[in-house]
Structure formats: C-alpha cells, structure tokens
Design a protein around this motif. Structure first.
Motif, PDB file in Angstrom:
ATOM      1  N   ILE A  14       0.863  -1.184   0.000  1.00 27.79           N
ATOM      2  CA  ILE A  14       0.000   0.000   0.000  1.00 27.79           C
ATOM      3  C   ILE A  14       0.901   1.235   0.000  1.00 27.79           C
ATOM      4  CG2 ILE A  14      -1.607   1.323   1.430  1.00 27.79           C
ATOM      5  CD1 ILE A  14      -1.656  -2.395   1.609  1.00 27.79           C
ATOM      6  N   LEU A  15       0.552   2.215  -0.827  1.00 34.09           N
ATOM      7  CA  LEU A  15       1.316   3.459  -0.902  1.00 34.09           C
ATOM      8  C   LEU A  15       0.843   4.391   0.211  1.00 34.09           C
ATOM      9  CD1 LEU A  15       3.363   5.261  -2.380  1.00 34.09           C
ATOM     10  CD2 LEU A  15       1.497   5.989  -3.882  1.00 34.09           C
ATOM     11  N   ARG A  16       1.764   4.766   1.102  1.00 37.01           N
ATOM     12  CA  ARG A  16       1.434   5.666   2.209  1.00 37.01           C
ATOM     13  C   ARG A  16       1.790   7.094   1.818  1.00 37.01           C
ATOM     14  NH1 ARG A  16       2.981   4.843   8.358  1.00 37.01           N
ATOM     15  NH2 ARG A  16       4.078   3.095   7.430  1.00 37.01           N
ATOM     16  N   LEU A  17       0.859   7.994   2.042  1.00 36.08           N
ATOM     17  CA  LEU A  17       1.060   9.420   1.807  1.00 36.08           C
ATOM     18  C   LEU A  17       0.965  10.160   3.123  1.00 36.08           C
ATOM     19  CD1 LEU A  17      -1.535   9.881  -1.116  1.00 36.08           C
ATOM     20  CD2 LEU A  17       0.848   9.189  -1.329  1.00 36.08           C
ATOM     21  N   ASN A  18       1.537  11.367   3.171  1.00 32.25           N
ATOM     22  CA  ASN A  18       1.253  12.221   4.317  1.00 32.25           C
ATOM     23  C   ASN A  18      -0.040  12.979   4.006  1.00 32.25           C
ATOM     24  OD1 ASN A  18       1.985  14.357   2.626  1.00 32.25           O
ATOM     25  ND2 ASN A  18       3.979  14.664   3.603  1.00 32.25           N
ATOM     26  N   VAL A  19      -0.519  13.786   4.950  1.00 32.92           N
ATOM     27  CA  VAL A  19      -1.799  14.479   4.779  1.00 32.92           C
ATOM     28  C   VAL A  19      -1.787  15.411   3.578  1.00 32.92           C
ATOM     29  CG1 VAL A  19      -3.444  16.029   5.918  1.00 32.92           C
ATOM     30  CG2 VAL A  19      -2.286  14.289   7.234  1.00 32.92           C
ATOM     31  N   ALA A  20      -0.613  15.931   3.220  1.00 31.65           N
ATOM     32  CA  ALA A  20      -0.499  16.840   2.075  1.00 31.65           C
ATOM     33  C   ALA A  20      -0.512  16.090   0.742  1.00 31.65           C
ATOM     34  CB  ALA A  20       0.779  17.664   2.192  1.00 31.65           C
ATOM     35  N   PRO A  23       4.019  11.278  -1.352  1.00 32.83           N
ATOM     36  CA  PRO A  23       4.363   9.879  -1.082  1.00 32.83           C
ATOM     37  C   PRO A  23       5.431   9.782   0.000  1.00 32.83           C
ATOM     38  CG  PRO A  23       4.525  10.391  -3.434  1.00 32.83           C
ATOM     39  CD  PRO A  23       4.325  11.672  -2.728  1.00 32.83           C
ATOM     40  N   VAL A  24       5.241   8.843   0.924  1.00 30.13           N
ATOM     41  CA  VAL A  24       6.174   8.671   2.038  1.00 30.13           C
ATOM     42  C   VAL A  24       6.901   7.338   1.934  1.00 30.13           C
ATOM     43  CG1 VAL A  24       6.375   8.495   4.543  1.00 30.13           C
ATOM     44  CG2 VAL A  24       4.804  10.149   3.540  1.00 30.13           C
ATOM     45  N   ASP A  25       6.140   6.256   1.787  1.00 32.85           N
ATOM     46  CA  ASP A  25       6.756   4.936   1.678  1.00 32.85           C
ATOM     47  C   ASP A  25       5.710   3.900   1.315  1.00 32.85           C
ATOM     48  OD1 ASP A  25       5.365   4.508   4.042  1.00 32.85           O
ATOM     49  OD2 ASP A  25       7.116   4.147   5.283  1.00 32.85           O
ATOM     50  N   TRP A  26       6.171   2.646   1.256  1.00 29.97           N
ATOM     51  CA  TRP A  26       5.286   1.513   0.994  1.00 29.97           C
ATOM     52  C   TRP A  26       5.001   0.813   2.310  1.00 29.97           C
ATOM     53  CZ3 TRP A  26       3.190   1.408  -3.610  1.00 29.97           C
ATOM     54  CH2 TRP A  26       3.880   1.936  -4.693  1.00 29.97           C
ATOM     55  N   MET A  27       3.760   0.354   2.472  1.00 28.85           N
ATOM     56  CA  MET A  27       3.374  -0.382   3.672  1.00 28.85           C
ATOM     57  C   MET A  27       2.929  -1.789   3.289  1.00 28.85           C
ATOM     58  SD  MET A  27       0.919   2.047   6.005  1.00 28.85           S
ATOM     59  CE  MET A  27      -0.313   2.359   4.740  1.00 28.85           C
ATOM     60  N   HIS A  28       3.253  -2.735   4.125  1.00 29.00           N
ATOM     61  CA  HIS A  28       2.699  -4.078   4.020  1.00 29.00           C
ATOM     62  C   HIS A  28       1.242  -3.990   4.469  1.00 29.00           C
ATOM     63  CE1 HIS A  28       2.043  -8.322   5.055  1.00 29.00           C
ATOM     64  NE2 HIS A  28       2.996  -8.559   4.168  1.00 29.00           N
ATOM     65  N   PHE A 164      11.946  11.586  -4.979  1.00 27.25           N
ATOM     66  CA  PHE A 164      11.504  10.543  -4.066  1.00 27.25           C
ATOM     67  C   PHE A 164      10.341   9.726  -4.629  1.00 27.25           C
ATOM     68  CE2 PHE A 164       9.866   8.620  -0.184  1.00 27.25           C
ATOM     69  CZ  PHE A 164      11.049   8.066   0.283  1.00 27.25           C
ATOM     70  N   ALA A 165       9.434  10.346  -5.376  1.00 24.92           N
ATOM     71  CA  ALA A 165       8.322   9.601  -5.982  1.00 24.92           C
ATOM     72  C   ALA A 165       8.864   8.586  -6.996  1.00 24.92           C
ATOM     73  CB  ALA A 165       7.336  10.558  -6.652  1.00 24.92           C
ATOM     74  N   GLU A 166       9.844   8.994  -7.782  1.00 24.24           N
ATOM     75  CA  GLU A 166      10.466   8.072  -8.738  1.00 24.24           C
ATOM     76  C   GLU A 166      11.164   6.934  -8.000  1.00 24.24           C
ATOM     77  OE1 GLU A 166      12.085  10.585 -12.428  1.00 24.24           O
ATOM     78  OE2 GLU A 166      12.579  11.437 -10.470  1.00 24.24           O
TER      79      GLU A 166
END
Length: 196
Positions: A14-20, A23-28, A164-166
C-alpha cells in the motif's frame, strides 16, 4: 472460504502518503491494518485491494469489516523523508536505467549488471546517482578505471537523480498498481525515464 497465508502474501504493498498527499513509503497490508485501527487514516484513493472481516457485534449481530485501499493518507508524525536525494542502490539504479547497459545498449537481468562509475572512484569519482550507470560486466571490465572517452565508449543515456516519488516507483518494481503509479507519475521529474 478462508484465505490462505500464501494468498495474503500476494497482496500488493500500500502506498502511504502524508496528509499533504506526498508519497512517504510503501506499507505491508498488516501495517496498513494497524494504521486503520489506530484511526490515522485521513483519506484514501484507489480501489479497496483487501477486505478483512472480523467478529460479530453482540448488540446487533453485524460483522465488522475493514476495506484496505491501495493509497492511504495518514495523519500524525508520518512525514516524507527529509533526504533530498534518495539512497543509491543497485536494484534502484538498474530499474532507473531499465536494465540496459548504458554503454552497449544490451538488456540484462540484475545479476548480469554492475554499477559503473562514469568518473571512476580511483580517479576521484563519487558514488552518486549522477555519476553511476548500469553496465554489463563485459563493458565495465573493458572500461576499467578509464573515462568513457578514453576507451572509445559513449553513454546511450545520461544519468540523473530520481526524486523521491520516482525512487518509490523504482523500489517497488512491477508490483505497483495502476492507481498508485498514476499518483506517483504526477510527481516525477521532467527528466524521468519512468514516464515513457
């Protein structure tokens, strides 16, 4: 019918984003369930890729249900990494260069490629995105500690530093869902080879 653990292992990250919306990271999926349970999810995008069902309520008999979406924006202390340059790894480098040797143009699998420093480290070259390219073992050995022009080699593409998105797209490989890639593409740099 109950799903097996093997089926759950195939669930894409799952792609994790911050509130803004950055993209921050990938989550299991397990980590995503915890984020949902802690009520840190502010908004979601994309399709629900997993539906988990829990127990039944004593009060009214309804069964609890949790839909996990492919893109999740979270509140709290989850911020985009402060690094302006993502870490250089061979697997991300090879993905950036599309598994091509940037000297001969041949396509190779990861274990057939090496990280080549355009300006060799023996001559003061640094281990940075803009000084490294993927090269087959034959071309890397032939080039040795010389500059490309000193041995008659030319680069077929110039190296660049991914944003970072790339980098997130490069590190998750072929397991990126369409809606996740669409969101990441909106933040790719103008020089990105991932746009093609």
């Amino acid at each position: 019918m109950l799903a097996t653990l093997e089926q759950f292992d195939r669930v894409p990250r799952i792609l994790r984003l911050n509130v803004a919306g950055q993209p921050v990271d990938w989550m299991h999926w397990r980590e995503a369930v915890c984020v949902y349970a802690r009520e840190l999810v502010v908004w979601t995008l994309g399709d629900a890729i997993l539906c988990l069902r829990g127990g039944h309520s004593r009060a009214d008999g309804t069964q609890s249900k949790l839909d996990v979406h492919s893109i999740v924006a979270c509140r709290g202390r989850i911020v985009a990494p402060s690094r302006s340059v993502p870490p250089l790894t061979n697997s991300a480098l090879f993905r950036r260069d599309r598994n091509l040797c940037l000297y001969c143009g041949g396509k190779f699998v990861d274990f057939e490629l090496t990280r080549d420093h355009i300006v060799p480290r023996a001559r003061g070259g640094e281990d940075r995105w803009d000084n490294c390219v993927s090269a087959c073992k034959r071309c890397n050995h032939f080039k040795g500690s010389r500059l490309p022009h000193e041995c008659g080699l030319e680069l077929i593409a110039l190296p660049y530093v991914p944003n970072f998105a790339e980098y997130l797209a490069l590190t998750n490989g072929s397991r990126i869902l369409g809606d996740q890639m669409d969101l990441l593409r909106t933040q790719f740099g103008k020089d990105s080879r991932l746009l093609a």
